[in-house]
Design a protein around this motif. Sequence first.
Motif, PDB file in Angstrom:
ATOM      1  N   UNK A  85      -0.257 -16.003  -6.093  1.00 23.88           N
ATOM      2  CA  UNK A  85      -0.093 -14.787  -6.942  1.00 23.88           C
ATOM      3  C   UNK A  85       0.984 -14.870  -7.442  1.00 23.88           C
ATOM      4  N   UNK A  86       1.684 -14.319  -8.196  1.00 21.10           N
ATOM      5  CA  UNK A  86       3.609 -13.068  -8.313  1.00 21.10           C
ATOM      6  C   UNK A  86       4.486 -12.579  -7.414  1.00 21.10           C
ATOM      7  N   UNK A  87       5.372 -13.540  -6.959  1.00 18.30           N
ATOM      8  CA  UNK A  87       5.857 -12.616  -6.179  1.00 18.30           C
ATOM      9  C   UNK A  87       5.724 -11.032  -5.961  1.00 18.30           C
ATOM     10  N   UNK A  88       6.182 -10.149  -4.318  1.00 19.53           N
ATOM     11  CA  UNK A  88       6.023  -8.906  -4.950  1.00 19.53           C
ATOM     12  C   UNK A  88       7.442  -8.223  -4.066  1.00 19.53           C
ATOM     13  N   UNK A  89       8.209  -7.651  -4.372  1.00 16.28           N
ATOM     14  CA  UNK A  89       8.926  -7.377  -3.530  1.00 16.28           C
ATOM     15  C   UNK A  89       8.550  -6.397  -2.951  1.00 16.28           C
ATOM     16  N   UNK A  90       9.867  -6.198  -1.470  1.00 16.86           N
ATOM     17  CA  UNK A  90       9.927  -5.217  -0.398  1.00 16.86           C
ATOM     18  C   UNK A  90      11.160  -5.311   0.066  1.00 16.86           C
ATOM     19  N   UNK A  91      11.877  -3.647   0.127  1.00 15.11           N
ATOM     20  CA  UNK A  91      13.367  -3.129   0.792  1.00 15.11           C
ATOM     21  C   UNK A  91      13.225  -2.453   1.458  1.00 15.11           C
ATOM     22  N   UNK A  92      13.393  -2.845   2.642  1.00 15.41           N
ATOM     23  CA  UNK A  92      13.378  -1.557   3.414  1.00 15.41           C
ATOM     24  C   UNK A  92      13.651  -0.219   3.611  1.00 15.41           C
ATOM     25  N   UNK A  93      12.862   0.670   3.934  1.00 16.33           N
ATOM     26  CA  UNK A  93      13.776   1.802   3.530  1.00 16.33           C
ATOM     27  C   UNK A  93      14.132   2.176   4.680  1.00 16.33           C
ATOM     28  N   UNK A  94      15.437   3.275   5.032  1.00 16.43           N
ATOM     29  CA  UNK A  94      15.933   3.595   6.800  1.00 16.43           C
ATOM     30  C   UNK A  94      15.218   5.406   6.875  1.00 16.43           C
TER      31      UNK A  94
ATOM     32  N   UNK B 203       0.697  -1.028   0.096  1.00 14.06           N
ATOM     33  CA  UNK B 203      -0.004   0.462   0.373  1.00 14.06           C
ATOM     34  C   UNK B 203       1.217   1.128   0.099  1.00 14.06           C
ATOM     35  N   UNK B 204       0.598   2.192  -0.234  1.00 11.21           N
ATOM     36  CA  UNK B 204       0.883   4.023  -0.466  1.00 11.21           C
ATOM     37  C   UNK B 204       1.890   3.877   0.838  1.00 11.21           C
ATOM     38  N   UNK B 205       1.237   3.601   2.206  1.00 11.67           N
ATOM     39  CA  UNK B 205       2.057   4.207   3.441  1.00 11.67           C
ATOM     40  C   UNK B 205       3.709   3.201   3.514  1.00 11.67           C
TER      41      UNK B 205
ATOM     42  N   UNK C 180       3.114  -0.193   4.615  1.00 10.79           N
ATOM     43  CA  UNK C 180       2.376  -1.208   5.592  1.00 10.79           C
ATOM     44  C   UNK C 180       2.306  -1.682   5.536  1.00 10.79           C
ATOM     45  N   UNK C 181       1.378  -2.129   4.817  1.00 13.56           N
ATOM     46  CA  UNK C 181       0.141  -3.517   4.486  1.00 13.56           C
ATOM     47  C   UNK C 181       0.707  -3.717   2.539  1.00 13.56           C
ATOM     48  N   UNK C 182       0.603  -5.751   3.188  1.00 17.62           N
ATOM     49  CA  UNK C 182       0.626  -5.673   1.677  1.00 17.62           C
ATOM     50  C   UNK C 182      -1.249  -6.032   1.176  1.00 17.62           C
ATOM     51  N   UNK C 183      -1.944  -5.636   0.206  1.00 22.15           N
ATOM     52  CA  UNK C 183      -3.052  -5.898  -0.070  1.00 22.15           C
ATOM     53  C   UNK C 183      -3.072  -6.370  -1.138  1.00 22.15           C
ATOM     54  N   UNK C 184      -5.044  -7.430  -1.451  1.00 22.51           N
ATOM     55  CA  UNK C 184      -4.609  -7.666  -2.589  1.00 22.51           C
ATOM     56  C   UNK C 184      -6.732  -7.651  -2.874  1.00 22.51           C
ATOM     57  N   UNK C 185      -6.751  -7.574  -4.003  1.00 26.53           N
ATOM     58  CA  UNK C 185      -8.627  -7.433  -4.181  1.00 26.53           C
ATOM     59  C   UNK C 185      -8.945  -9.206  -4.159  1.00 26.53           C
TER      60      UNK C 185
ATOM     61  N   UNK D 222      -0.300  -6.676   7.812  1.00 27.14           N
ATOM     62  CA  UNK D 222       1.234  -6.164   8.516  1.00 27.14           C
ATOM     63  C   UNK D 222       2.302  -6.745   7.198  1.00 27.14           C
ATOM     64  N   UNK D 223       2.785  -5.772   6.783  1.00 28.64           N
ATOM     65  CA  UNK D 223       4.830  -6.199   6.512  1.00 28.64           C
ATOM     66  C   UNK D 223       5.702  -6.631   7.639  1.00 28.64           C
TER      67      UNK D 223
END
Length: 522
Positions: free
Chosen positions: A513-522, A413-415, A417-422, A488-489
């Motif tokens: 679903x296809x994998x979704x990548x997430x990189x932690x930001x400082x 999601x835009x913040x 914080x969460x992985x979301x789906x339909x 919640x990621x």
Amino acid sequence: MSTDHSDEGTEGASADGAKPRFRPGPLGLAGVALAAMFVTLLLIQSFIGTFRPGGEPPEREPSPATGSPPEGTARIMVVGDSITQGSSGDYTWRYRLWKHLDEQVGADVEFVGPYNGVLDVSGDGSGSQGYADPNFDQRHAAVWGAPVKKLSEHIGEQVAEYDPHYLLLMAGVNDFVGGGNAPEALEEVRDLIRTARVVRGDLQIVLGELTPVRGTDDDKRLNRQIAEFNMALPSVAEDMTGQDSPVVVARTSAHYSAAEDNWDTTHPNARGELKIAAAFADALAGPLRLGAPYPRPLPEVPVGPQTRPKVSVAEQDADKLVLSWKRVLGATRYQVLQRRLRPDPDEQVPLLTEPTPAEDGRMSVEVDHLLSGATYEFVVRPFKGGDGGRRSRVVKVPFDADPPAAPKWVRVDDRREFLVWAAVTNATHFEVWRRPMKCAEPSDEEDPDDADGASSAAPACEPRDAKGPGKGKGWTSVAVVNGDRRWAIDTDGKPAAEFVVVSHRDYLAGGAADPVEFVVED
């Protein structure tokens, strides 16, 4: 009736043509006097009772009624109500008496009467031939629901037509159900005996005691009348016994338990049939000397319908399945038992849904609320009233509905914080998988493209491979999401991770679903 002797000889006639008057000799006169005295005594007895010089004799014990079998085949007519007629799926006590006399004892007997059927408890008419075992002499004169008076109306013509040597009667409960009492029913029994004897004076008769009831709305009154009837039955038998027509009692109520020996409120199950038949066999063998007493102890017999239902799956879709089987002879209801075999085995429980009949003579039941991906086992047990019969063999059914599709629009999601789906049609829950990504150590060198000359702190990360859960390495199931479409990621402290969301319908995994990548930001 007068007899014309005009053509007889005229030897010894008088001169005027008249026949001489009979003149008795001394012995003849004595015979006439004795005959006259005997007639006089009979007349006196008819008015004042039996002539007993010297007063009343002491009381004497009544001699038991005795009989004897006829030469050749002994014809037996069994008369009664529903307890004697029986219903579909029954052996009937008539069957068990026949088997005893014909096969075990070898007596030469024939059952006679106007009927040969039982009542069809499926409601298709009283002419059913649905015996548990039809291999016996089925003829009888029993009518479902008949009080004794109703049986008496036809007993004369039945005895005349079938000419039985023995009449076995067990009836009276319907008199009480209709509001009558024991003295009235006993008087009807007497009338039935009198009517039958008008046709055949040497009829040998066995009166069966009435068996108790249980579970009616009027148990106390009915069983009180039954007990009074049974207590008075020996006196009726003694009073109605004639010189050539003995009347005896079959102790059918002895050791009879309505709770154990009836399949419903009133009618005998296999155990009850056996007890009734044994009592009639004993009465025939003892006083009437036909056959032999029933062997004791009585054998154990199974109760309830003894035909296994053959169960199959008639229909199955994403929401339910339908079980089907051919109707079992004599079954008044069925119990369907269900158990989840795997995964997560549970206890066997009866279904609350009642099976329904179809026009093709089959029964069916619809089973819903099954979990996709599970394997179930089903058992069907037929009942007649309260007596459960032989269960069907276990039917194992994998319930595999179409798997749900893979989730779409899986994203962060835009913040962040969460992985979301339909939403996914038919999905009951979702499973989230996680795998850490391969990341290089961040560089301390200045980034030439950075105007401020700062060093690059973000690690360079990439997937381990292009394979998802079940095929690629390093994947871990980290969450099951019910009733929601977000999670919640959590990277488990790693700088980067990829996530896969899998749809599920109960135990059945759907699309990933296809994998979704997430990189932690400082």
